[in-house]
Scaffold this active site. Sequence first.
Site, PDB file in Angstrom:
ATOM      1  CB  THR A 165      -0.837   0.151   1.395  1.00 13.01           C
ATOM      2  OG1 THR A 165      -0.168   0.347   2.485  1.00 13.01           O
ATOM      3  CG2 THR A 165      -1.673  -1.071   1.369  1.00 13.01           C
ATOM      4  CD  GLU A 166      -1.380   3.973  -2.957  1.00 14.17           C
ATOM      5  OE1 GLU A 166      -2.226   4.490  -3.665  1.00 14.17           O
ATOM      6  OE2 GLU A 166      -1.181   2.808  -2.723  1.00 14.17           O
ATOM      7  CG  ASN A 167      -1.429   3.515   3.849  1.00 12.17           C
ATOM      8  OD1 ASN A 167      -1.372   2.639   2.773  1.00 12.17           O
ATOM      9  ND2 ASN A 167      -2.028   3.518   4.785  1.00 12.17           N
TER      10      ASN A 167
END
Length: 217
Positions: free
Chosen positions: A51-53
Amino acid sequence: MSQDIQRLTRRELAERIANDIPDGSYANLGIGAPTEVADCLPEGVTIILHTENGLLGMGPKPPPGEEDIDLMNAGKQYVTALPGAAYFHHADSFAMMRGGHLDYCVLGAYQVSVTGDLANWHTGAKDAIPAVGGAMDLAIGAKSVFVMMDLLTKKGVSKLVERCSSPLTGIGCVRRVYTDHATFDITPAGVVAHDLVPGLSFEALEKICGLKLLRKD
């Protein structure tokens, strides 16, 4: 014309995509419909979700009542972390995306062109709210870009087009488009349509899309 066919549900579409991601792959699931792929990964297959977070090793969504407020994906949905999962800074996450370390990403789209151009962050309409997120980084950074979308807009217009009219996210980046009508491979020779849903002929699909399509050998 498309009302008499057995279009795929979102779940069925997610299952089709999940089965096409090879064992051992690192993959990112875009915000919206693509996140459902996480709940459809086959048993016995190791696909490491990013996930990009800042999470590597994301699992499916938790059962109701077992949510952890510190475990969310980039779309602010509750997720789980599989054994061995790792957490890291947002900047490190984007470095993974931009550095070519992801094998696959699955993104939603407003439009995809016959040459694989992707438009998924803005419709171009005056009152539309732009939402690029990490899509541009994923589009150019992932080794293979899959798109998951309905083939038609609410007005019945094909989202697979000759040329995108919405602002582009990436140029020539899409490899395959999964829709509720059929799957399309973007190739140098043209768009190859396959896995048409029951009740939909190849000729009818061409008419729906308004495009000349190729048959899969």
